[in-house]
Structures are given as structure tokens and as C-alpha cells.
Design a protein around this motif. Structure first.
Motif, short mmCIF file in Angstrom:
data_model
loop_
_atom_site.label_atom_id
_atom_site.label_comp_id
_atom_site.label_asym_id
_atom_site.label_seq_id
_atom_site.Cartn_x
_atom_site.Cartn_y
_atom_site.Cartn_z
N LEU A 186 3.72 -8.54 -71.03
CA LEU A 186 4.10 -7.51 -70.06
C LEU A 186 3.86 -6.12 -70.64
O LEU A 186 3.38 -5.21 -69.94
CB LEU A 186 5.57 -7.67 -69.67
N ILE A 187 4.15 -5.96 -71.92
CA ILE A 187 3.92 -4.67 -72.58
C ILE A 187 2.43 -4.37 -72.67
O ILE A 187 1.98 -3.27 -72.34
CB ILE A 187 4.56 -4.67 -73.98
N PHE A 198 7.30 -16.74 -84.41
CA PHE A 198 6.03 -16.18 -83.97
C PHE A 198 5.91 -14.79 -84.55
O PHE A 198 6.85 -13.99 -84.47
CB PHE A 198 5.94 -16.20 -82.45
N THR A 199 4.79 -14.51 -85.15
CA THR A 199 4.66 -13.38 -86.07
C THR A 199 4.85 -12.01 -85.44
O THR A 199 5.04 -11.04 -86.17
CB THR A 199 3.29 -13.43 -86.77
N THR A 200 4.80 -11.90 -84.12
CA THR A 200 5.01 -10.59 -83.50
C THR A 200 6.37 -10.52 -82.78
O THR A 200 6.64 -9.55 -82.08
CB THR A 200 3.90 -10.27 -82.48
N ASP A 201 7.21 -11.52 -82.95
CA ASP A 201 8.50 -11.54 -82.26
C ASP A 201 9.43 -10.46 -82.81
O ASP A 201 9.59 -10.31 -84.02
CB ASP A 201 9.15 -12.92 -82.43
N GLY A 202 10.04 -9.71 -81.90
CA GLY A 202 10.91 -8.62 -82.30
C GLY A 202 12.14 -9.05 -83.05
O GLY A 202 12.75 -8.26 -83.78
N ARG A 203 12.54 -10.31 -82.89
CA ARG A 203 13.74 -10.79 -83.57
C ARG A 203 13.54 -10.93 -85.08
O ARG A 203 14.52 -10.94 -85.84
CB ARG A 203 14.18 -12.12 -82.96
N ASN A 228 8.39 -5.30 -78.97
CA ASN A 228 9.01 -6.50 -78.41
C ASN A 228 10.52 -6.46 -78.58
O ASN A 228 11.28 -6.88 -77.70
CB ASN A 228 8.44 -7.76 -79.08
N ALA A 229 10.98 -5.93 -79.73
CA ALA A 229 12.42 -5.83 -79.99
C ALA A 229 13.10 -4.88 -79.01
O ALA A 229 14.25 -5.11 -78.62
CB ALA A 229 12.67 -5.40 -81.43
N LYS A 230 12.42 -3.82 -78.63
CA LYS A 230 13.01 -2.88 -77.67
C LYS A 230 13.35 -3.59 -76.36
O LYS A 230 14.33 -3.25 -75.69
CB LYS A 230 12.04 -1.71 -77.41
N VAL A 231 12.53 -4.56 -76.00
CA VAL A 231 12.77 -5.32 -74.77
C VAL A 231 13.75 -6.47 -75.02
O VAL A 231 14.78 -6.59 -74.35
CB VAL A 231 11.44 -5.86 -74.20
N GLU A 241 15.37 -2.98 -73.00
CA GLU A 241 14.60 -1.95 -72.30
C GLU A 241 13.53 -2.57 -71.40
O GLU A 241 13.18 -3.74 -71.54
CB GLU A 241 13.97 -0.98 -73.31
N ASP A 242 12.99 -1.77 -70.49
CA ASP A 242 11.96 -2.22 -69.56
C ASP A 242 10.60 -2.24 -70.25
O ASP A 242 10.22 -1.25 -70.90
CB ASP A 242 11.91 -1.28 -68.34
N PRO A 243 9.84 -3.35 -70.13
CA PRO A 243 8.54 -3.45 -70.82
C PRO A 243 7.58 -2.32 -70.48
O PRO A 243 6.88 -1.81 -71.37
CB PRO A 243 7.99 -4.81 -70.35
#
Length: 320
Positions: free
Chosen positions: A59-60, A234-239, A295-298, A303-305
Motif C-alpha cells: 500500500l505504501i 520478513f526483512t522489511t517488517d516494521g516490527r 511499515n512500522a508507522k502503519v 498511521e495511514d499508508p
């Protein structure tokens, strides 16, 4: 490969385009002007449609593409958020959408039917680009953003065991078999390009009692708590960033490359060749650190993507 929520990258039935939400959509109406993107408004007069899959990162990325097109003068229709992987690709392929950010490994393995990934990221992209031309799709140069599998651990376990690579994990499993417990999704636990293949590549042999299968979101919380020494992430996950997890390097490069790159309908690109120069500065700035933060911001901050994408593009000077 790829997690269910992170793209249904190898699973999911073919979705009829009319059933993918592509019969609707909303115009993008961001008040943006060119920054390093879109100078001279080379897409003025263009009517372009952007699409994406339904998970956060997509989505981002879909919003970024649309905002870049807007800054370059195009009227943009937003049809992001299609469920599954295949529906969004089919939309671009058929011309119902003009472009999206897609992953090289997804195309190579899932759409193009290859079983063995190419270890060099650029050669993987080149192979996908060459193969997809016959499908009416043109792949523009890839980003450094590589959304692939990894194992991660919390900081307490990282300090205790000190593993930094998957080879280190394999060595620990031999030295202290009880130390290496893993939490994984059921798909990852059974796929040749998942845990079984990883164990074979690294000479690892974990007993069944050391492997716990669970849903993606639960893996992160269990790893943070230390209920599992290692968890599939997953390597780009915000968590990863928000939970301060330590990611093990895939030092033998077993996992496929999933670099994000613009996948554009070839007819649309021929009509509006400036699409390539418009997207290039955006793609160049994308990497795993950027993706994790956005990704973490969402996923963490709620927050909205679209607004996350817009805020980042303005902060980077890509648009004004």
C-alpha cells in the motif's frame, strides 16, 4: 514463497480482474509539485492507474508510485489494495492498471514458474525483466529493498548466544541442541525454500520438538518474549525495529531475493516513456531500513499508508 499476509506470493487462486476491485478506484488528489521527481511535468496529460497488493508495504509503495506520477503532472487513479498477488499483476498485464511495485523473486518463482532462485540480485532482476517482456510487462531497475525471509531473536538471547549468521545458528544447534528453538509459519515449516531447505543448506537438523508452528503476528511477540530463541520474520517488517530484534544474516544466500521494482505495462511505458525517469529517484531511495521504518508507522503506530508515503516523499525532497 512469501507470507500470506505479506503477499500470498506463491499461493492464491487467480482472481478475475473484475472481482479485484479494479472496477472501482478513487482519484489521487494530493497537493504535490515536483521535487527531485517530476521536474518539467513530463507526464502532463497522462491518465495513469496504479495498483498494489493489500499488505502494508505494498500500500505504501503503491501510494509512492501514484504520488510520483501526480508530481509529474499525471491524473492518477488509485486502485491499490488488491487481495493476493496475482490479481494486481494481472491488472498491470491486462492494462487495467499501468504499474505497481512488484518483487523479483515473486515473479521468478510464482508467476514465471521457476523453482531455483538466482542468488545475485541484479541477475535475478535481469532474468525476470527478460522473461516478462513477452507478457507485456516491463520491469524498471530494482531497489535495494529486499523483502525476504530471515530468522531473528530478541536482544537477551542475542547477548546470551551471540549468533549473527545462520551458520552461527547451525553451529549452536550442534553444540547445544536445546538452545535452538524456532517459531515459524506452517508454510515456511514445510516448503523446500523454507525451513527444510534452510536446514539442508546450513547442515542443520532440528528435532521436531524444537519447532513450533504459529501465525505470523504471534511469531514476533513470542520471539520478543523469548518463548522461541529464533523466529521466522520478513526483512522489511516494521516490527523488527520496534521490537529491537536481531536478524541473522543469510551468509550462504539460501533465501531468494525479493527486491521491489516497478513493473509497468509495456504499452503504457511506450506511450509515456517518462514513467521510467519519474520513478527512478523514488526506487533508488528504497531499502530495508526505509521500509522497516515506514511499515512500522502503519503497523505499529497506526498511521495511514498513503500519508506515510507522502510524508516520506516530502521529507526526502522527492516532491513538494
Amino acid at each position: 514463497m512469501k507470507r500470506t499476509c505479506l503477499g500470498l506470493v506463491t499461493v492464491g487462486a487467480l482472481v478475475v480482474v473484475s472481482g479485484c476491485g479494479l472496477t472501482s478506484g478513487s482519484p489521487m488528489v494530493d497537493d504535490v509539485s515536483p521535487g527531485t521527481v517530476g521536474r518539467g511535468e513530463p507526464l502532463k496529460g497522462a491518465h495513469l492507474t496504479v495498483t498494489s497488493k493489500e499488505f502494508t508495504e505494498q500500500l505504501i509503495l503503491g501510494a509512492m508510485m501514484g504520488i510520483a506520477f501526480e508530481a509529474a503532472g499525471a491524473d492518477v487513479l488509485d486502485r491499490t489494495g488488491i487481495q493476493g498477488s496475482i490479481g494486481a499483476r494481472e491488472a498491470v498485464k491486462s492494462g487495467d492498471a499501468d504499474g505497481m511495485y512488484e518483487y523479483t523473486g515473486t515473479a521468478w518463482i510464482t508467476y514465471l514458474g521457476n523453482s531455483k532462485p538466482i542468488t545475485d540480485p541484479m541477475k535475478q532482476w535481469q532474468a525476470v525483466r527478460d522473461a516478462d517482456l513477452k507478457n507485456g510487462l516491463t520491469w524498471l531497475p530494482p531497489s535495494a529493498l529486499n523483502n525476504t525471509y530471515a530468522l531473528a531473536m530478541n536482544q537477551a538471547n542475542f547477548e546470551k548466544y551471540g549468533t549473527k549468521t545462520l551458520s552461527d545458528v547451525a553451529a549452536l544447534a550442534k553444540k547445544d541442541p536445546g538452545a535452538v528453538t524456532v517459531c515459524v509459519e506452517s508454510e515456511f515449516a514445510n516448503r523446500a525454500d523454507g525451513l527444510p531447505g534452510m536446514q539442508k543448506a546450513y547442515g542443520m537438523s532440528l528435532p521436531a520438538k524444537n519447532i513450533t508452528q504459529m501465525d505470523t503476528g504471534i511469531i514476533y511477540t513470542q520471539v520478543k518474549k523469548g518463548s522461541c530463541t529464533y523466529g521466522e520474520v520478513f526483512t522489511t517488517d516494521g516490527r523488527i525495529k520496534s521490537m529491537n530484534l536481531a536478524v541473522m544474516a543469510d551468509d550462504k544466500k539460501f533465501f531468494p531475493n525479493y527486491n521491489a521494482a516497478p513493473e509497468i505495462n509495456t504499452k503504457a511505458l511506450k506511450k509515456w516513456p517518462a514513467i521510467a525517469e519519474v520513478l527512478a529517484p523514488v526506487t533508488k531511495k528504497l531499502n530495508n531500513t526505509v521500509a522497516q521504518a515506514l511499515n512500522a508507522k502503519v503497523d505499529v503506530d497506526g498511521e495511514d499508508p498513503h500519508q506515510v508515503a507522502l510524508g516520506w516523499m516530502k521529507a526526502e525532497g522527492l516532491v513538494k
